[in-house]
Write a protein that holds these residues in place. Sequence first.
Motif, mmCIF file in Angstrom:
data_model
loop_
_atom_site.group_PDB
_atom_site.id
_atom_site.type_symbol
_atom_site.label_atom_id
_atom_site.label_comp_id
_atom_site.label_asym_id
_atom_site.label_seq_id
_atom_site.Cartn_x
_atom_site.Cartn_y
_atom_site.Cartn_z
ATOM 1 N N ALA A 23 0.905 -1.148 0.000
ATOM 2 C CA ALA A 23 0.000 0.000 0.000
ATOM 3 C C ALA A 23 0.941 1.194 0.000
ATOM 4 N N GLY A 24 1.338 1.627 -1.193
ATOM 5 C CA GLY A 24 2.394 2.632 -1.297
ATOM 6 C C GLY A 24 3.746 1.967 -1.167
ATOM 7 N N VAL A 25 4.799 2.662 -1.608
ATOM 8 C CA VAL A 25 6.128 2.047 -1.616
ATOM 9 C C VAL A 25 6.722 1.883 -0.225
ATOM 10 N N ASP A 26 6.141 2.552 0.792
ATOM 11 C CA ASP A 26 6.706 2.471 2.134
ATOM 12 C C ASP A 26 5.874 1.559 3.032
ATOM 13 N N HIS A 27 4.997 0.771 2.433
ATOM 14 C CA HIS A 27 4.182 -0.138 3.248
ATOM 15 C C HIS A 27 4.110 -1.474 2.508
ATOM 16 N N ILE A 28 5.203 -2.215 2.644
ATOM 17 C CA ILE A 28 5.351 -3.462 1.889
ATOM 18 C C ILE A 28 5.299 -4.640 2.853
ATOM 19 N N SER A 29 4.544 -5.649 2.533
ATOM 20 C CA SER A 29 4.419 -6.812 3.404
ATOM 21 C C SER A 29 4.464 -8.089 2.578
ATOM 22 N N THR A 30 4.574 -9.206 3.293
ATOM 23 C CA THR A 30 4.555 -10.508 2.647
ATOM 24 C C THR A 30 3.283 -11.242 3.029
ATOM 25 N N PHE A 31 2.505 -11.612 2.036
ATOM 26 C CA PHE A 31 1.296 -12.409 2.266
ATOM 27 C C PHE A 31 1.254 -13.507 1.225
ATOM 28 N N ARG A 32 0.930 -14.691 1.669
ATOM 29 C CA ARG A 32 0.777 -15.829 0.775
ATOM 30 C C ARG A 32 -0.413 -15.592 -0.154
ATOM 31 N N LYS A 33 -0.246 -15.898 -1.443
ATOM 32 C CA LYS A 33 -1.328 -15.691 -2.410
ATOM 33 C C LYS A 33 -1.750 -17.001 -3.070
ATOM 34 N N LEU A 34 -1.197 -18.119 -2.577
ATOM 35 C CA LEU A 34 -1.542 -19.440 -3.110
ATOM 36 C C LEU A 34 -2.151 -20.244 -1.961
ATOM 37 N N HIS A 35 -3.396 -20.677 -2.146
ATOM 38 C CA HIS A 35 -4.153 -21.313 -1.065
ATOM 39 C C HIS A 35 -4.690 -22.650 -1.556
ATOM 40 N N VAL A 36 -4.511 -23.689 -0.723
ATOM 41 C CA VAL A 36 -4.884 -25.038 -1.137
ATOM 42 C C VAL A 36 -6.054 -25.556 -0.297
ATOM 43 N N PHE A 37 -7.056 -26.079 -0.967
ATOM 44 C CA PHE A 37 -8.177 -26.774 -0.320
ATOM 45 C C PHE A 37 -8.073 -28.224 -0.761
ATOM 46 N N HIS A 38 -7.856 -29.116 0.206
ATOM 47 C CA HIS A 38 -7.466 -30.479 -0.181
ATOM 48 C C HIS A 38 -8.139 -31.528 0.703
ATOM 49 N N GLN A 39 -8.560 -32.627 0.088
ATOM 50 C CA GLN A 39 -8.964 -33.836 0.822
ATOM 51 C C GLN A 39 -8.312 -35.007 0.106
ATOM 52 N N ASP A 40 -7.430 -35.684 0.805
ATOM 53 C CA ASP A 40 -6.602 -36.733 0.189
ATOM 54 C C ASP A 40 -7.438 -37.710 -0.623
ATOM 55 N N GLY A 41 -7.040 -37.945 -1.849
ATOM 56 C CA GLY A 41 -7.723 -38.916 -2.695
ATOM 57 C C GLY A 41 -9.039 -38.426 -3.261
ATOM 58 N N ASP A 42 -9.549 -37.286 -2.760
ATOM 59 C CA ASP A 42 -10.860 -36.812 -3.211
ATOM 60 C C ASP A 42 -10.790 -35.552 -4.051
ATOM 61 N N ARG A 43 -10.012 -34.576 -3.609
ATOM 62 C CA ARG A 43 -9.933 -33.318 -4.365
ATOM 63 C C ARG A 43 -8.709 -32.497 -3.971
ATOM 64 N N THR A 44 -8.192 -31.752 -4.913
ATOM 65 C CA THR A 44 -7.146 -30.771 -4.656
ATOM 66 C C THR A 44 -7.532 -29.518 -5.421
ATOM 67 N N LEU A 45 -7.795 -28.435 -4.694
ATOM 68 C CA LEU A 45 -8.159 -27.168 -5.324
ATOM 69 C C LEU A 45 -7.149 -26.108 -4.907
ATOM 70 N N VAL A 46 -6.686 -25.343 -5.873
ATOM 71 C CA VAL A 46 -5.681 -24.315 -5.601
ATOM 72 C C VAL A 46 -6.237 -22.961 -6.026
#
Lengths: 242, 242
Positions: A23-46
């Motif tokens: 948010a402006g050049v003096d307000h820089i942060s790290t946030f994950r932008k890849l999110h996984v919804f998973h149930q083994d053997g049933d589904r993997t959603l990214v």
Amino acid sequence: MTYCVAMRLSSGLVFASDSRTNAGVDHISTFRKLHVFHQDGDRTLVLQTAGNLATTQSIISLLRHRSRNADCPNLLNASSLYDAASLVGETVREVIQRDSEAQQNGSTTDFSCNLLLGGQINGDEMGLFHIYPQGNFIEATRDTPYFQIGESKYGKPIIDRVLHYDMSLEQAMQCALISLDSTLRSNLSVGLPLDVMIYPCDSFSDARQYRITEDHPYFSTIRKGWGEGLVNTFRQLPPLVL
Amino acid sequence: MTYCVAMRLSSGLVFASDSRTNAGVDHISTFRKLHVFHQDGDRTLVLQTAGNLATTQSIISLLRHRSRNADCPNLLNASSLYDAASLVGETVREVIQRDSEAQQNGSTTDFSCNLLLGGQINGDEMGLFHIYPQGNFIEATRDTPYFQIGESKYGKPIIDRVLHYDMSLEQAMQCALISLDSTLRSNLSVGLPLDVMIYPCDSFSDARQYRITEDHPYFSTIRKGWGEGLVNTFRQLPPLVL
């Protein structure tokens, strides 16, 4: 800013995201932008997210929260990837509408966001969707096997030149990493670490997730190799004749 | 859209522009965006234009018209490149203000434009300026020896990787051509033919101007060589290890 790219190839899916928000050049942060919804053997959603961070965090939080309640439609009980994309699109509309309506008179804050949803649900085909701020979406095809969101232009030429639908997932990930490297070099608002993931078709596994930091040995090697290779290719061009 | 790039190196200047303009995807035309004001042995000034075509054509027409009247300050009697840049900046303000004021109520047409001015006037140093829609401008330096206007992002990574202030003008032109090729491939609104020019320092000559069409042998050769070189470099990257 943000740069995320996802590829839908014959043998699986490849995802790569940076993690810088500002948010402006003096307000820089790290946030994950890849999110996984998973149930083994049933589904993997990214899900990969770009845009207003309050909006995208709310969307992910609501999707996670609701996926714990089996009585309502959610990402863990959707019966197809198309249904999952619709659900994400509805959540996008819900959050943007909520925050826009509450906006104070005269304010022009941009609450919009773009998302990529890729993955597979057992019994359905693998797929990749780009979900727009309006909540509607398009699906990747053999002709257009990748989507980008965020700061996409610097990293697009290399993908257009080397990506093929029948490429191996490992080569596609190399291509994604080089595309990210080009973007990192040209836009300060895109930054390390990267979150990347490979999903092999029909695996229903979330095992191949990796975080790539500044000192990651392989990323350092291909950044260097690619940079030197470009300079060498340039030097080998025939002398100018106009 | 448009893509123009200009480079100010130790040994001279390099200019390259596409020639496509569009008002919607079904109204595409070819207009030259590289304009030369020249007096043999005295001065060579090159203007490149991006933005509203009515604005940029008016600016060039006014500058040409006035340069025939020795009694008023103009590009052919300015005593320094800085004065020439100021004159162009004033003309930018004049045209944009004239057209904006005449705008019908409620219309939101964007009359703005960006220009690059490079060249040399006898008795003054060679230089390169980026002139903004506001009429103010910045000058290229050894640290930042190039400017781009228009659709700049696709063609920026290659320049950032190979351009050096002490590079030969021929190599710099190769770099500009590759930068243009990357942009042509990724954005349909940037198109051939290209207008390019090399200005060797202290030459006060406009002799090295060229138009590059689809079937230009050298441009075809380096487009192909560069594309193949990139794919080969990609293939030679070490296998993925995450």
